[in-house]
Design a protein around this motif. Structure first.
Motif, PDB file in Angstrom:
ATOM      1  N   THR A 192       0.819  -1.214   0.000  1.00 13.62           N
ATOM      2  CA  THR A 192       0.000   0.000   0.000  1.00 13.62           C
ATOM      3  C   THR A 192       0.849   1.258   0.000  1.00 13.62           C
ATOM      4  OG1 THR A 192      -1.714  -1.211   1.219  1.00 13.62           O
ATOM      5  CG2 THR A 192      -1.891   1.184   1.161  1.00 13.62           C
ATOM      6  N   ALA A 193       1.915   1.285   0.810  1.00 16.04           N
ATOM      7  CA  ALA A 193       2.770   2.473   0.855  1.00 16.04           C
ATOM      8  C   ALA A 193       3.440   2.722  -0.486  1.00 16.04           C
ATOM      9  CB  ALA A 193       3.823   2.321   1.953  1.00 16.04           C
ATOM     10  N   THR A 194       3.864   1.656  -1.152  1.00 14.91           N
ATOM     11  CA  THR A 194       4.476   1.806  -2.478  1.00 14.91           C
ATOM     12  C   THR A 194       3.472   2.374  -3.473  1.00 14.91           C
ATOM     13  OG1 THR A 194       5.952  -0.059  -2.040  1.00 14.91           O
ATOM     14  CG2 THR A 194       5.663   0.603  -4.340  1.00 14.91           C
ATOM     15  N   ALA A 195       2.263   1.823  -3.455  1.00 14.48           N
ATOM     16  CA  ALA A 195       1.224   2.299  -4.372  1.00 14.48           C
ATOM     17  C   ALA A 195       0.882   3.765  -4.127  1.00 14.48           C
ATOM     18  CB  ALA A 195      -0.029   1.435  -4.229  1.00 14.48           C
ATOM     19  N   ALA A 196       0.957   4.194  -2.863  1.00 15.13           N
ATOM     20  CA  ALA A 196       0.673   5.592  -2.544  1.00 15.13           C
ATOM     21  C   ALA A 196       1.833   6.507  -2.913  1.00 15.13           C
ATOM     22  CB  ALA A 196       0.365   5.725  -1.049  1.00 15.13           C
ATOM     23  N   LEU A 197       3.058   6.024  -2.759  1.00 12.83           N
ATOM     24  CA  LEU A 197       4.227   6.858  -3.008  1.00 12.83           C
ATOM     25  C   LEU A 197       4.474   7.123  -4.485  1.00 12.83           C
ATOM     26  CD1 LEU A 197       6.770   5.547  -0.349  1.00 12.83           C
ATOM     27  CD2 LEU A 197       6.142   7.943  -0.709  1.00 12.83           C
ATOM     28  N   VAL A 198       4.210   6.143  -5.326  1.00  7.90           N
ATOM     29  CA  VAL A 198       4.513   6.314  -6.754  1.00  7.90           C
ATOM     30  C   VAL A 198       3.851   7.568  -7.337  1.00  7.90           C
ATOM     31  CG1 VAL A 198       4.152   5.315  -9.047  1.00  7.90           C
ATOM     32  CG2 VAL A 198       5.105   3.911  -7.213  1.00  7.90           C
ATOM     33  N   PRO A 199       2.542   7.798  -7.125  1.00 12.21           N
ATOM     34  CA  PRO A 199       1.944   9.012  -7.686  1.00 12.21           C
ATOM     35  C   PRO A 199       2.485  10.297  -7.055  1.00 12.21           C
ATOM     36  CG  PRO A 199       0.250   7.402  -7.116  1.00 12.21           C
ATOM     37  CD  PRO A 199       1.523   6.925  -6.510  1.00 12.21           C
ATOM     38  N   MET A 200       2.966  10.217  -5.811  1.00 10.58           N
ATOM     39  CA  MET A 200       3.527  11.408  -5.159  1.00 10.58           C
ATOM     40  C   MET A 200       4.914  11.740  -5.690  1.00 10.58           C
ATOM     41  SD  MET A 200       2.595  10.785  -1.155  1.00 10.58           S
ATOM     42  CE  MET A 200       1.097   9.936  -0.645  1.00 10.58           C
ATOM     43  N   VAL A 201       5.714  10.714  -5.919  1.00  9.23           N
ATOM     44  CA  VAL A 201       7.106  10.924  -6.300  1.00  9.23           C
ATOM     45  C   VAL A 201       7.267  11.121  -7.804  1.00  9.23           C
ATOM     46  CG1 VAL A 201       9.416   9.900  -6.247  1.00  9.23           C
ATOM     47  CG2 VAL A 201       7.909   9.627  -4.281  1.00  9.23           C
ATOM     48  N   GLU A 202       6.377  10.538  -8.584  1.00 11.32           N
ATOM     49  CA  GLU A 202       6.510  10.637 -10.046  1.00 11.32           C
ATOM     50  C   GLU A 202       6.664  12.073 -10.538  1.00 11.32           C
ATOM     51  OE1 GLU A 202       4.545   8.137 -13.472  1.00 11.32           O
ATOM     52  OE2 GLU A 202       3.174   9.749 -12.889  1.00 11.32           O
ATOM     53  N   PRO A 203       5.840  13.039 -10.094  1.00 13.34           N
ATOM     54  CA  PRO A 203       6.025  14.416 -10.579  1.00 13.34           C
ATOM     55  C   PRO A 203       7.379  15.005 -10.199  1.00 13.34           C
ATOM     56  CG  PRO A 203       3.870  14.156  -9.552  1.00 13.34           C
ATOM     57  CD  PRO A 203       4.652  12.935  -9.218  1.00 13.34           C
ATOM     58  N   LEU A 204       7.908  14.622  -9.033  1.00 10.74           N
ATOM     59  CA  LEU A 204       9.214  15.118  -8.612  1.00 10.74           C
ATOM     60  C   LEU A 204      10.315  14.565  -9.510  1.00 10.74           C
ATOM     61  CD1 LEU A 204       8.797  14.691  -4.739  1.00 10.74           C
ATOM     62  CD2 LEU A 204       8.667  16.826  -6.057  1.00 10.74           C
ATOM     63  N   LEU A 205      10.203  13.296  -9.883  1.00  9.53           N
ATOM     64  CA  LEU A 205      11.192  12.695 -10.771  1.00  9.53           C
ATOM     65  C   LEU A 205      11.100  13.282 -12.177  1.00  9.53           C
ATOM     66  CD1 LEU A 205      10.956   8.948  -9.671  1.00  9.53           C
ATOM     67  CD2 LEU A 205      12.782  10.567  -9.120  1.00  9.53           C
ATOM     68  N   ARG A 206       9.899  13.532 -12.632  1.00  5.63           N
ATOM     69  CA  ARG A 206       9.742  14.146 -13.953  1.00  5.63           C
ATOM     70  C   ARG A 206      10.359  15.553 -13.957  1.00  5.63           C
ATOM     71  NH1 ARG A 206       4.124  11.722 -15.479  1.00  5.63           N
ATOM     72  NH2 ARG A 206       4.835   9.895 -16.635  1.00  5.63           N
TER      73      ARG A 206
END
Length: 218
Positions: free
Chosen positions: A118-132
């Motif tokens: 669950t934490a991974t699934a929640a983090l991906v959408p949060m971190v993706e914009p930062l990585l982009r």
């Protein structure tokens, strides 16, 4: 030279701490996240003790990856301070005690699901914009135990975590951010000791050596 920013989730010990230390030594600024305050402080002490003039810094984030509100606040803070990330390495994991599938403990399974999936699934959408924004990449670390005897809770949830990473990698293959799934060498970590308490640890690889290999080319 523009300083590169990395987020390491699960940075207080083992591979996560080794990754954070190696990156900081090489001049990165590392946001080191973990629940264990003492482990983060020891990491900070080790980096400072080296006294390297070209070393980067550490921002210690004593947080739980399962706390979605805290993770949102952290990602917002990263955006406001640096604008983006060049690297996210996700090493946070819950290693449930080994048990037969017929004796799975509900609390251990729930914690495994919360931390590993669950934490991974929640983090991906949060971190993706930062990585982009930072033209960065994400690193995940495989440990293929799914289907192995007594590994039901850990094996199933770790496999689910990697499945998310594989889907994310495939979706972003042409548009980024790059998502890489790496397999570390066996290391004498607390997680492994929990799984193999009587193992001879001498042949295992030092986390700092594994971190250096995995980060080669960055």
């Amino acid at each position: 030279m523009i300083q590169r920013i990395a987020l390491i989730t699960g940075a207080s010990r083992g591979l996560g701490a080794a990754l954070a230390e190696d990156l900081a030594i090489r001049g990165w600024h590392v946001v080191a996240l973990a629940r264990t305050v003492g482990g983060l402080e020891e990491l900070d002490d080790r980096v400072k003790a080296l006294g390297l003039p070209g070393a980067g810094g550490l921002t210690l984030a004593p947080m739980d990856v399962t706390d979605s509100d805290a993770m949102q606040h952290l990602c917002l803070s990263i955006h406001q301070r640096w604008g983006g990330l060049q690297l996210w390495a996700h090493t946070a994991i819950h290693a449930a005690p080994l048990a037969p599938a017929g004796s799975i403990d509900a609390k251990d399974m729930a914690k495994s699901v919360a931390t590993n999936l669950t934490a991974t699934a929640a983090l991906v959408p949060m971190v993706e914009p930062l990585l982009r924004a930072g033209e960065g990449q994400a690193l995940f670390f495989d440990d293929p135990r799914a289907g192995a005897k007594f590994f039901s809770s850990y094996g199933a949830t770790k496999a689910a975590q990697i499945a998310i990473a594989r889907s994310w990698a495939a979706e972003n293959a042409k548009i980024g951010p790059q998502v890489r799934i790496l397999t570390p060498d066996p290391m004498p970590t607390a997680t492994r000791a929990r799984f193999f308490p009587g193992e001879d640890r001498a042949p295992l690889h030092a986390p700092r050596d594994v971190a250096r290999r995995l980060l080669a080319g960055l």
